[in-house]
Design a protein around this motif. Structure first.
Motif, mmCIF file in Angstrom:
data_model
loop_
_atom_site.group_PDB
_atom_site.id
_atom_site.type_symbol
_atom_site.label_atom_id
_atom_site.label_comp_id
_atom_site.label_asym_id
_atom_site.label_seq_id
_atom_site.Cartn_x
_atom_site.Cartn_y
_atom_site.Cartn_z
ATOM 1 N N THR A 26 -3.562 9.108 4.733
ATOM 2 C CA THR A 26 -3.877 8.716 3.436
ATOM 3 C C THR A 26 -5.337 8.404 3.481
ATOM 4 O O THR A 26 -5.942 8.038 2.242
ATOM 5 C CB THR A 26 -3.343 7.180 3.567
ATOM 6 O OG1 THR A 26 -3.890 6.279 4.394
ATOM 7 C CG2 THR A 26 -1.713 7.121 3.700
ATOM 8 N N ALA A 48 -6.251 8.232 -9.738
ATOM 9 C CA ALA A 48 -4.831 8.413 -9.467
ATOM 10 C C ALA A 48 -3.881 8.481 -10.711
ATOM 11 O O ALA A 48 -3.172 9.127 -10.863
ATOM 12 C CB ALA A 48 -4.227 7.166 -8.673
ATOM 13 N N ARG A 54 -1.206 -1.436 -4.348
ATOM 14 C CA ARG A 54 -2.245 -0.267 -4.562
ATOM 15 C C ARG A 54 -1.603 1.072 -4.070
ATOM 16 O O ARG A 54 -1.068 1.450 -3.063
ATOM 17 C CB ARG A 54 -3.069 -0.781 -3.253
ATOM 18 C CG ARG A 54 -4.445 0.201 -3.107
ATOM 19 C CD ARG A 54 -5.693 -0.447 -2.056
ATOM 20 N NE ARG A 54 -6.646 0.530 -2.116
ATOM 21 C CZ ARG A 54 -6.875 1.323 -1.201
ATOM 22 N NH1 ARG A 54 -6.393 1.572 -0.290
ATOM 23 N NH2 ARG A 54 -8.205 1.782 -1.465
ATOM 24 N N LEU A 55 -1.798 1.762 -5.294
ATOM 25 C CA LEU A 55 -0.962 3.210 -5.373
ATOM 26 C C LEU A 55 -1.905 4.007 -5.270
ATOM 27 O O LEU A 55 -2.868 4.221 -6.140
ATOM 28 C CB LEU A 55 -0.125 3.184 -6.727
ATOM 29 C CG LEU A 55 0.662 4.601 -6.959
ATOM 30 C CD1 LEU A 55 1.569 5.070 -6.020
ATOM 31 C CD2 LEU A 55 1.185 4.641 -8.419
ATOM 32 N N GLY A 56 -1.847 5.042 -4.295
ATOM 33 C CA GLY A 56 -2.629 6.078 -4.189
ATOM 34 C C GLY A 56 -2.024 7.519 -4.320
ATOM 35 O O GLY A 56 -0.690 7.571 -3.776
ATOM 36 N N ALA A 116 -6.838 9.952 0.136
ATOM 37 C CA ALA A 116 -5.869 9.688 -1.341
ATOM 38 C C ALA A 116 -6.894 9.065 -2.260
ATOM 39 O O ALA A 116 -8.031 8.607 -2.020
ATOM 40 C CB ALA A 116 -4.882 8.614 -0.869
ATOM 41 N N TYR A 170 -7.207 6.404 -5.790
ATOM 42 C CA TYR A 170 -6.867 5.315 -6.395
ATOM 43 C C TYR A 170 -7.245 5.037 -7.853
ATOM 44 O O TYR A 170 -8.260 5.812 -8.227
ATOM 45 C CB TYR A 170 -6.945 4.117 -5.453
ATOM 46 C CG TYR A 170 -6.410 4.322 -4.305
ATOM 47 C CD1 TYR A 170 -5.178 3.750 -3.863
ATOM 48 C CD2 TYR A 170 -7.091 5.052 -3.161
ATOM 49 C CE1 TYR A 170 -4.748 3.915 -2.497
ATOM 50 C CE2 TYR A 170 -6.599 4.978 -1.819
ATOM 51 C CZ TYR A 170 -5.408 4.394 -1.494
ATOM 52 O OH TYR A 170 -4.847 4.797 -0.265
ATOM 53 N N GLY A 171 -6.545 3.960 -8.456
ATOM 54 C CA GLY A 171 -7.089 3.715 -9.783
ATOM 55 C C GLY A 171 -7.278 4.786 -10.866
ATOM 56 O O GLY A 171 -6.140 5.557 -11.006
ATOM 57 N N VAL A 193 1.358 5.249 -0.796
ATOM 58 C CA VAL A 193 0.398 6.541 -0.847
ATOM 59 C C VAL A 193 1.479 7.720 -1.096
ATOM 60 O O VAL A 193 2.456 7.738 -0.447
ATOM 61 C CB VAL A 193 -0.518 6.999 0.059
ATOM 62 C CG1 VAL A 193 -1.136 8.287 -0.236
ATOM 63 C CG2 VAL A 193 -1.486 6.020 0.092
ATOM 64 N N ASP A 202 0.856 -1.249 0.037
ATOM 65 C CA ASP A 202 -0.102 -0.062 0.045
ATOM 66 C C ASP A 202 0.901 1.144 -0.076
ATOM 67 O O ASP A 202 1.645 1.318 0.991
ATOM 68 C CB ASP A 202 -0.704 0.011 1.395
ATOM 69 C CG ASP A 202 -1.917 -1.012 1.029
ATOM 70 O OD1 ASP A 202 -2.875 -0.948 0.294
ATOM 71 O OD2 ASP A 202 -2.163 -1.791 2.249
ATOM 72 N N VAL A 224 -0.301 1.278 -11.384
ATOM 73 C CA VAL A 224 -1.536 1.577 -11.005
ATOM 74 C C VAL A 224 -2.238 0.343 -11.228
ATOM 75 O O VAL A 224 -3.348 -0.066 -10.581
ATOM 76 C CB VAL A 224 -2.367 2.704 -11.728
ATOM 77 C CG1 VAL A 224 -3.826 2.886 -11.447
ATOM 78 C CG2 VAL A 224 -1.681 4.107 -11.059
#
Length: 278
Positions: free
Chosen positions: A255, A264, A201-203, A258, A260-261, A168, A166, A195
């Motif tokens: 976080t 992001a 899981r990049l936020g 933040a 995602y997906g 961020v 995870d 991504v």
């Protein structure tokens, strides 16, 4: 410098002063071939002793049997704060190798980084630029190529399905020009690819997000057993339950806003489009 670290250093100094009983500071300094100021700084907690310093102190004060006790105290002290001066004495490569061990021991890793792309997601060119700047700052051994290779090898952990990451980044990290624009462009392209990874899981914390707490130092959490926080003077390695719980709350707080997906991805692509590559 952390309060806990300083308190431990003062406590070690008090023990050194106790061992010196019956010997003046000037006499001890002469026996050791040190400036008298060094004796004073060690005893008052204004300087951190090395293991060699402690062994010499034990022998010079007539207590060679306590050398192991003193070095054990030092290990405890340094387990909390590991100064960059000492960490980088042999260069960046050994530091990277020690971190790889922690990654290999862990299955869930969480990272918050407000200022740059985390090492685990860096391209070789971006990593080289970052290492170069820290070598200049810390005036450490210039083993940049070895350090980059070690960091790239560690990234193999990203493809281990038993591990989950995870990560961020504050949006500022997408714009920080810590490298030439073309290198940053390549780095942002790399993030766009991340991504879609299954176990990463990049936020991104957007500039316009309502912050629940001011962004501060970056940190990594390794399962529920260890937190590593980077400061300018040292890394803090925190493995006590109280601090791990604190950083767990901090992770949830910082976080929380933040994205995602696809959201992001749009922020990364926008940063990429704003680069002047002419």
């Amino acid at each position: 410098m952390s309060t806990d670290f300083q308190q431990a250093r003062v406590a070690l100094g008090a023990r050194l002063r106790e061992l010196r009983a019956g010997i003046t500071g000037r006499d001890l300094a002469e026996r050791l071939g040190w400036p008298q100021s060094k004796v004073s700084k060690l005893e008052t907690g204004r300087q951190t002793a090395t293991a060699a310093d402690l062994t010499a102190w034990a022998e010079a004060t007539g207590h060679p049997d306590v050398a192991d006790e003193l070095t054990a105290r030092l290990r405890v002290l340094e387990s909390g704060a590991r100064s960059w001066r000492r960490r980088l004495a042999a260069g960046h490569r050994p530091v990277q190798d020690s971190l790889t061990v922690e990654y290999q021991r862990s299955y869930r890793m969480r990272a918050w980084q407000p200022a740059m792309v985390v090492g685990m997601l860096q391209t070789p060119e971006y990593a080289r630029a970052v290492f170069s700047r820290y070598v200049d700052l810390q005036q450490s051994v210039r083993d940049i190529d070895d350090a980059v290779r070690a960091r790239m090898r560690r990234q193999e952990e990203l493809y281990d399905p038993s591990r989950h990451f995870d990560i961020v980044l504050w949006e500022a990290a997408l714009h920080a020009m810590v490298c030439p624009p073309d290198v940053l462009a390549g780095q942002l392209d790399r993030l766009c690819g991340v991504v879609g990874m299954t176990n990463v899981r990049l936020g991104i914390l957007p500039f316009g997000a309502q912050l629940r707490i001011p962004p501060a130092n970056g940190f990594w959490m390794y399962d529920e057993r260890l937190v590593i926080v980077e400061d300018w003077h040292a890394e803090l390695w925190l493995d006590d339950a109280e601090n791990v719980a604190l950083y767990t709350r901090l992770w949830d707080t910082v976080t929380g806003p933040a994205v995602y997906g696809a959201q992001a991805h749009r922020l990364i692509a926008r940063a990429r489009a704003q680069l002047d590559l002419s």
